[in-house]
Design a protein around this motif. Structure first.
Motif, PDB file in Angstrom:
ATOM      1  N   SER A  31       0.844  -1.191   0.000  1.00  0.00           N
ATOM      2  CA  SER A  31       0.000   0.000   0.000  1.00  0.00           C
ATOM      3  C   SER A  31       0.885   1.249   0.000  1.00  0.00           C
ATOM      4  N   SER A  33       1.068   3.783   1.897  1.00  0.00           N
ATOM      5  CA  SER A  33       1.637   4.203   3.182  1.00  0.00           C
ATOM      6  C   SER A  33       2.847   3.356   3.573  1.00  0.00           C
ATOM      7  N   LYS A  35       4.733   1.787   1.421  1.00  0.00           N
ATOM      8  CA  LYS A  35       5.776   2.129   0.459  1.00  0.00           C
ATOM      9  C   LYS A  35       6.546   3.364   0.948  1.00  0.00           C
ATOM     10  N   GLU A  57       3.785   0.008  -5.759  1.00  0.00           N
ATOM     11  CA  GLU A  57       2.538   0.333  -5.093  1.00  0.00           C
ATOM     12  C   GLU A  57       1.408  -0.516  -5.661  1.00  0.00           C
ATOM     13  N   GLU A  59      -2.763  -2.491  -4.582  1.00  0.00           N
ATOM     14  CA  GLU A  59      -3.843  -2.602  -3.610  1.00  0.00           C
ATOM     15  C   GLU A  59      -3.654  -3.795  -2.694  1.00  0.00           C
ATOM     16  N   ASP A  60      -3.176  -4.896  -3.249  1.00  0.00           N
ATOM     17  CA  ASP A  60      -2.915  -6.065  -2.417  1.00  0.00           C
ATOM     18  C   ASP A  60      -1.418  -6.199  -2.203  1.00  0.00           C
ATOM     19  N   THR A  61      -1.073  -6.702  -1.041  1.00  0.00           N
ATOM     20  CA  THR A  61       0.329  -6.970  -0.785  1.00  0.00           C
ATOM     21  C   THR A  61       0.753  -8.169  -1.615  1.00  0.00           C
TER      22      THR A  61
END
Ligand SMILES: [Zn+2]
Length: 113
Positions: A31, A33, A35, A57, A59-61
């Motif tokens: 995400s 933040s 990063k 970056e 949405e999912d790790t």
């Protein structure tokens, strides 16, 4: 997040993608933040004991592990592309070559007692 990366490294090791974690080049999708947090660290790759870390970056790790390109530095054992670029220290990466060169100078310049 560290656990996720370590688990991916463990899997890569068992699948023989890498021998030890210092041979790994980890690409990490996290995400914004996280990063930002990683980018504020001076050497985030040290957190995972890998040679190279890319932070993207998403949405999912997501973690992917591949073998790092380059050669193994004899001093720090990181696998780096810049090993051998410093002609005075062909077995070292640039960072270690700098450290060693500075150290050599410090020893040479130390006043005799
Ligand atoms: Zn090195």
């Amino acid at each position: 997040m560290r656990t996720v990366v370590l688990k991916a490294l463990e899997e890569a090791r068992s699948e023989k993608v890498i021998g030890k974690s210092l041979e790994a080049h980890v690409s990490l999708k996290v995400s914004p933040s996280i990063k930002q947090m990683l980018q504020q660290m001076s050497a985030p790759e040290k957190l995972f004991i890998v040679s190279k870390l890319d932070v993207l970056e998403g949405e999912d790790t997501h973690v992917s592990v591949e073998k790092a390109s380059g050669d193994t530095c004899e001093r720090c054992w990181h696998v780096k592309d810049d090993v051998g670029e410093n002609q005075s220290f062909p077995m070292l990466c640039e960072r270690c070559a700098d450290v060693v060169a500075t150290y050599d100078r410090a020893v040479l310049e130390e006043p005799a007692k």
